[in-house]
Design a protein around this motif. Structure first.
Motif, short mmCIF file in Angstrom:
data_model
loop_
_atom_site.label_atom_id
_atom_site.label_comp_id
_atom_site.label_asym_id
_atom_site.label_seq_id
_atom_site.Cartn_x
_atom_site.Cartn_y
_atom_site.Cartn_z
N MET A 1 -30.51 -3.84 27.25
CA MET A 1 -30.20 -2.95 26.00
C MET A 1 -30.66 -3.73 24.48
O MET A 1 -30.68 -4.89 24.49
CB MET A 1 -28.77 -2.86 25.87
CG MET A 1 -28.43 -2.18 24.54
SD MET A 1 -26.70 -1.55 24.23
CE MET A 1 -25.79 -3.02 24.17
N VAL A 2 -31.45 -3.12 23.81
CA VAL A 2 -32.09 -3.80 22.72
C VAL A 2 -30.95 -3.46 21.62
O VAL A 2 -30.16 -2.93 21.41
CB VAL A 2 -33.28 -2.84 22.25
CG1 VAL A 2 -32.83 -1.38 21.69
CG2 VAL A 2 -34.12 -3.57 21.29
N ASP A 3 -31.38 -4.60 20.47
CA ASP A 3 -30.31 -4.73 19.57
C ASP A 3 -30.75 -3.71 18.75
O ASP A 3 -32.11 -3.60 18.30
CB ASP A 3 -29.89 -6.12 19.02
CG ASP A 3 -31.16 -6.67 18.37
OD1 ASP A 3 -32.34 -6.14 18.28
OD2 ASP A 3 -30.88 -7.93 18.19
N LEU A 4 -30.16 -3.51 17.39
CA LEU A 4 -30.64 -2.76 16.19
C LEU A 4 -31.70 -3.32 15.69
O LEU A 4 -32.55 -2.39 15.13
CB LEU A 4 -29.35 -2.37 15.48
CG LEU A 4 -28.38 -1.37 16.05
CD1 LEU A 4 -27.19 -1.03 15.34
CD2 LEU A 4 -28.78 -0.30 16.66
N ILE A 30 -25.49 1.24 8.51
CA ILE A 30 -25.01 0.60 9.80
C ILE A 30 -25.72 -0.69 9.76
O ILE A 30 -25.38 -1.76 10.07
CB ILE A 30 -25.24 1.50 10.84
CG1 ILE A 30 -24.40 2.80 10.87
CG2 ILE A 30 -25.11 0.73 12.27
CD1 ILE A 30 -24.47 3.87 11.69
N ASP A 31 -27.18 -0.61 9.55
CA ASP A 31 -28.20 -1.45 9.45
C ASP A 31 -29.35 -1.15 8.82
O ASP A 31 -29.63 -0.17 8.90
CB ASP A 31 -28.10 -1.84 11.17
CG ASP A 31 -28.75 -3.53 11.27
OD1 ASP A 31 -28.83 -4.32 10.27
OD2 ASP A 31 -28.79 -4.00 12.61
N GLY A 32 -30.09 -2.29 8.28
CA GLY A 32 -31.26 -1.96 7.83
C GLY A 32 -32.33 -3.31 7.84
O GLY A 32 -31.73 -4.18 7.86
N VAL A 44 -29.87 3.58 -0.81
CA VAL A 44 -31.07 4.74 -0.28
C VAL A 44 -30.31 5.29 0.94
O VAL A 44 -30.46 6.64 0.98
CB VAL A 44 -32.17 3.87 0.44
CG1 VAL A 44 -33.14 4.82 1.09
CG2 VAL A 44 -33.07 3.35 -0.74
N GLY A 45 -29.48 4.63 2.02
CA GLY A 45 -28.84 5.33 3.00
C GLY A 45 -27.89 6.34 2.18
O GLY A 45 -27.89 7.46 2.75
N ALA A 46 -27.17 6.17 1.43
CA ALA A 46 -26.12 7.05 0.82
C ALA A 46 -26.58 8.10 0.21
O ALA A 46 -26.24 9.31 0.67
CB ALA A 46 -25.20 6.32 -0.15
N LEU A 47 -27.77 8.32 -0.57
CA LEU A 47 -28.55 9.15 -1.23
C LEU A 47 -29.00 9.89 -0.03
O LEU A 47 -29.23 11.34 -0.37
CB LEU A 47 -29.16 8.61 -2.22
CG LEU A 47 -28.69 8.08 -3.31
CD1 LEU A 47 -29.77 7.39 -4.47
CD2 LEU A 47 -28.04 9.25 -4.29
N LEU A 118 -25.99 1.95 19.47
CA LEU A 118 -24.83 2.18 18.67
C LEU A 118 -23.36 2.61 19.35
O LEU A 118 -22.56 2.82 18.57
CB LEU A 118 -25.03 3.29 17.79
CG LEU A 118 -26.10 3.33 16.74
CD1 LEU A 118 -26.58 4.68 16.19
CD2 LEU A 118 -25.63 2.22 15.67
N ASP A 119 -23.57 2.75 20.80
CA ASP A 119 -22.52 2.90 21.51
C ASP A 119 -22.09 4.36 21.30
O ASP A 119 -20.79 4.60 21.22
CB ASP A 119 -21.28 1.83 21.60
CG ASP A 119 -20.40 1.87 22.63
OD1 ASP A 119 -20.81 2.54 23.79
OD2 ASP A 119 -19.15 1.57 22.41
N ILE A 120 -22.85 5.34 21.01
CA ILE A 120 -22.24 6.76 20.85
C ILE A 120 -23.29 7.83 21.74
O ILE A 120 -23.35 8.80 21.43
CB ILE A 120 -22.27 7.26 19.44
CG1 ILE A 120 -23.75 7.17 18.71
CG2 ILE A 120 -21.43 6.60 18.29
CD1 ILE A 120 -23.88 7.44 17.29
#
Length: 121
Positions: A1-4, A30-32, A44-47, A118-120
């Motif tokens: 499995m690849v990491d984010l 979550i990550d960036g 940026v993420g929130a907007l 993300l385990d979803i």
């Protein structure tokens, strides 16, 4: 499995992509990763989450269906927002639109891998 971080790094490897973010539909980062760190990733993420929600509402109002992606072109760059299921979005900031096809292809090709990380899935 690849990491984010590794996955986001694939987006930054595309010429012109300056930032790649994974954002929850609630607007929380979550990550960036950023090439130059000029933009505030959390803002940026929130907007972009808010903008995506607005696009979804418009699609419902004009009976065009679900949003499959959102592109916003600015004078000095491009923002792409793609849904990853019901819980997350991937946001990329690019210098221009010349490589948007590569970004969109990578989103599609890595969607399941990201969701698994993300385990979803």
């Amino acid at each position: 499995m690849v990491d984010l971080k590794q996955m986001l790094g694939r987006f930054l490897a595309i010429p012109g992509v300056r930032q790649a973010l994974l954002v929850g539909r609630d607007g929380l980062l979550i990550d960036g990763m950023s090439r130059d760190g000029k933009e505030d990733m959390e803002a940026v993420g929130a907007l972009m989450t808010t903008s995506f929600g607005t696009a979804e509402a418009l699609g419902q109002d004009i009976a065009r269906g679900s949003v499959v992606g959102l592109l916003i072109e600015y004078e000095h760059g491009l923002v792409s927002v793609d849904p990853l299921g019901d819980f997350a979005l991937i946001v990329t900031l690019s210098e221009n639109a010349s490589n948007i096809g590569r970004v969109r292809h990578l989103v599609k090709a890595s969607r399941n891998e990201i969701l698994e990380a993300l385990d979803i899935a």
